[in-house]
Write a protein that holds these residues in place. Sequence first.
Motif, PDB file in Angstrom:
ATOM      1  N   HIS A 179       0.827  -1.197   0.000  1.00 35.61           N
ATOM      2  CA  HIS A 179       0.000   0.000   0.000  1.00 35.61           C
ATOM      3  C   HIS A 179       0.867   1.254   0.000  1.00 35.61           C
ATOM      4  O   HIS A 179       1.936   1.272   0.592  1.00 35.61           O
ATOM      5  CB  HIS A 179      -0.905   0.005   1.237  1.00 35.61           C
ATOM      6  CG  HIS A 179      -1.937  -1.065   1.210  1.00 35.61           C
ATOM      7  ND1 HIS A 179      -1.820  -2.226   1.943  1.00 35.61           N
ATOM      8  CD2 HIS A 179      -3.101  -1.163   0.541  1.00 35.61           C
ATOM      9  CE1 HIS A 179      -2.882  -2.975   1.731  1.00 35.61           C
ATOM     10  NE2 HIS A 179      -3.666  -2.360   0.882  1.00 35.61           N
ATOM     11  N   LEU A 208      -6.522   4.337   0.517  1.00 38.04           N
ATOM     12  CA  LEU A 208      -7.515   3.287   0.747  1.00 38.04           C
ATOM     13  C   LEU A 208      -7.444   2.202  -0.317  1.00 38.04           C
ATOM     14  O   LEU A 208      -7.047   2.451  -1.456  1.00 38.04           O
ATOM     15  CB  LEU A 208      -8.926   3.885   0.743  1.00 38.04           C
ATOM     16  CG  LEU A 208      -9.316   4.729   1.941  1.00 38.04           C
ATOM     17  CD1 LEU A 208     -10.601   5.498   1.646  1.00 38.04           C
ATOM     18  CD2 LEU A 208      -9.486   3.869   3.181  1.00 38.04           C
ATOM     19  N   ASP A 209      -7.879   1.024   0.072  1.00 35.16           N
ATOM     20  CA  ASP A 209      -7.981  -0.126  -0.810  1.00 35.16           C
ATOM     21  C   ASP A 209      -9.400  -0.672  -0.646  1.00 35.16           C
ATOM     22  O   ASP A 209      -9.968  -0.585   0.449  1.00 35.16           O
ATOM     23  CB  ASP A 209      -6.943  -1.173  -0.386  1.00 35.16           C
ATOM     24  CG  ASP A 209      -6.897  -2.345  -1.330  1.00 35.16           C
ATOM     25  OD1 ASP A 209      -7.813  -3.184  -1.245  1.00 35.16           O
ATOM     26  OD2 ASP A 209      -5.961  -2.419  -2.132  1.00 35.16           O
ATOM     27  N   GLU A 244     -10.392  -3.467  -0.111  1.00 32.77           N
ATOM     28  CA  GLU A 244     -10.446  -4.436   0.992  1.00 32.77           C
ATOM     29  C   GLU A 244     -10.695  -3.766   2.337  1.00 32.77           C
ATOM     30  O   GLU A 244     -11.101  -4.424   3.296  1.00 32.77           O
ATOM     31  CB  GLU A 244      -9.145  -5.241   1.051  1.00 32.77           C
ATOM     32  CG  GLU A 244      -8.931  -6.106  -0.176  1.00 32.77           C
ATOM     33  CD  GLU A 244      -7.556  -6.750  -0.202  1.00 32.77           C
ATOM     34  OE1 GLU A 244      -6.775  -6.563   0.757  1.00 32.77           O
ATOM     35  OE2 GLU A 244      -7.267  -7.440  -1.188  1.00 32.77           O
ATOM     36  N   ASP A 245     -10.467  -2.452   2.428  1.00 30.04           N
ATOM     37  CA  ASP A 245     -10.690  -1.725   3.679  1.00 30.04           C
ATOM     38  C   ASP A 245     -12.168  -1.534   3.991  1.00 30.04           C
ATOM     39  O   ASP A 245     -12.531  -1.262   5.141  1.00 30.04           O
ATOM     40  CB  ASP A 245     -10.022  -0.345   3.624  1.00 30.04           C
ATOM     41  CG  ASP A 245      -8.517  -0.428   3.483  1.00 30.04           C
ATOM     42  OD1 ASP A 245      -7.920  -1.354   4.060  1.00 30.04           O
ATOM     43  OD2 ASP A 245      -7.940   0.448   2.801  1.00 30.04           O
ATOM     44  N   LEU A 287     -13.879  -0.885   7.749  1.00 32.02           N
ATOM     45  CA  LEU A 287     -14.402   0.459   7.992  1.00 32.02           C
ATOM     46  C   LEU A 287     -15.922   0.499   8.044  1.00 32.02           C
ATOM     47  O   LEU A 287     -16.498   1.534   8.380  1.00 32.02           O
ATOM     48  CB  LEU A 287     -13.895   1.420   6.916  1.00 32.02           C
ATOM     49  CG  LEU A 287     -12.376   1.592   6.832  1.00 32.02           C
ATOM     50  CD1 LEU A 287     -12.009   2.452   5.640  1.00 32.02           C
ATOM     51  CD2 LEU A 287     -11.828   2.161   8.127  1.00 32.02           C
ATOM     52  N   VAL A 302     -15.469   3.487  -1.021  1.00 30.87           N
ATOM     53  CA  VAL A 302     -14.007   3.390  -1.087  1.00 30.87           C
ATOM     54  C   VAL A 302     -13.537   3.625  -2.523  1.00 30.87           C
ATOM     55  O   VAL A 302     -12.575   4.371  -2.753  1.00 30.87           O
ATOM     56  CB  VAL A 302     -13.511   2.034  -0.546  1.00 30.87           C
ATOM     57  CG1 VAL A 302     -12.013   1.867  -0.788  1.00 30.87           C
ATOM     58  CG2 VAL A 302     -13.840   1.883   0.934  1.00 30.87           C
ATOM     59  N   ALA A 317      -6.561   5.455   4.815  1.00 32.41           N
ATOM     60  CA  ALA A 317      -6.686   4.442   5.870  1.00 32.41           C
ATOM     61  C   ALA A 317      -5.711   4.780   6.988  1.00 32.41           C
ATOM     62  O   ALA A 317      -4.537   5.069   6.740  1.00 32.41           O
ATOM     63  CB  ALA A 317      -6.386   3.050   5.317  1.00 32.41           C
ATOM     64  N   THR A 333      -3.688   3.291   9.819  1.00 28.77           N
ATOM     65  CA  THR A 333      -3.215   1.949  10.150  1.00 28.77           C
ATOM     66  C   THR A 333      -2.121   2.003  11.208  1.00 28.77           C
ATOM     67  O   THR A 333      -1.421   3.017  11.348  1.00 28.77           O
ATOM     68  CB  THR A 333      -2.661   1.215   8.906  1.00 28.77           C
ATOM     69  OG1 THR A 333      -1.463   1.860   8.473  1.00 28.77           O
ATOM     70  CG2 THR A 333      -3.684   1.197   7.773  1.00 28.77           C
ATOM     71  N   VAL A 391      -5.919  -1.858  10.454  1.00 30.35           N
ATOM     72  CA  VAL A 391      -6.682  -0.671  10.088  1.00 30.35           C
ATOM     73  C   VAL A 391      -7.509  -0.213  11.289  1.00 30.35           C
ATOM     74  O   VAL A 391      -8.292  -0.980  11.847  1.00 30.35           O
ATOM     75  CB  VAL A 391      -7.593  -0.946   8.874  1.00 30.35           C
ATOM     76  CG1 VAL A 391      -8.458   0.271   8.554  1.00 30.35           C
ATOM     77  CG2 VAL A 391      -6.755  -1.348   7.659  1.00 30.35           C
ATOM     78  N   PHE A 412     -10.284   5.786   9.160  1.00 31.56           N
ATOM     79  CA  PHE A 412      -9.826   6.618   8.047  1.00 31.56           C
ATOM     80  C   PHE A 412      -9.722   8.060   8.516  1.00 31.56           C
ATOM     81  O   PHE A 412     -10.380   8.473   9.472  1.00 31.56           O
ATOM     82  CB  PHE A 412     -10.732   6.504   6.810  1.00 31.56           C
ATOM     83  CG  PHE A 412     -12.116   7.067   6.986  1.00 31.56           C
ATOM     84  CD1 PHE A 412     -12.359   8.426   6.863  1.00 31.56           C
ATOM     85  CD2 PHE A 412     -13.185   6.233   7.267  1.00 31.56           C
ATOM     86  CE1 PHE A 412     -13.638   8.946   7.025  1.00 31.56           C
ATOM     87  CE2 PHE A 412     -14.462   6.739   7.427  1.00 31.56           C
ATOM     88  CZ  PHE A 412     -14.683   8.100   7.309  1.00 31.56           C
TER      89      PHE A 412
END
Length: 152
Positions: A2, A16-17, A19-20, A24, A31, A47, A49, A56, A59
């Motif tokens: 990332h 952000l990805d 997958e987040d 979240l 996203v 994100a 982290t 995570v 955000f």
Amino acid sequence: MHDVVVRTERLALRILDTEDAAVLAVPAEWVRRKIVQQERLGFSPWAVTDRSSGEVYGFCGLFWRAAKGITLGYAIVASARGRGYATEAAGAVLGWAEDRQIPVYASVRPPNPASERVLRKIGMELDDHYWDEDGERLVYRRSPNPRSAGRT
């Protein structure tokens, strides 16, 4: 891997990805829209982290509001609240924006004493208020040139 945008002592704020979304508790489409914002404008919510583990916590970042400008926004997942992550991340994001001369404000829908404390801790002050379809909003801004809390 990332893309990390900002680091603090304890945190890494990264792009952000999709997958987040599950962590979240936001729709994947939200996203995806923020990823597009990042690509177009060079900023977005990022994100929050753990710098070591990558876990995570939430955000924090900048939102583009066509009618109102660029606003600082954040949310920390319930299991990570009360540890200062919002303050640390918000201070780092605000410092990042100030370094790039990006004017930023934050708005809070009262009553929200926790968010108001975060904003005061990073040097923002109540500047104005307005009413919208959801009720009153308090507007916070930071005067020019202070140093950011939470930035390393």
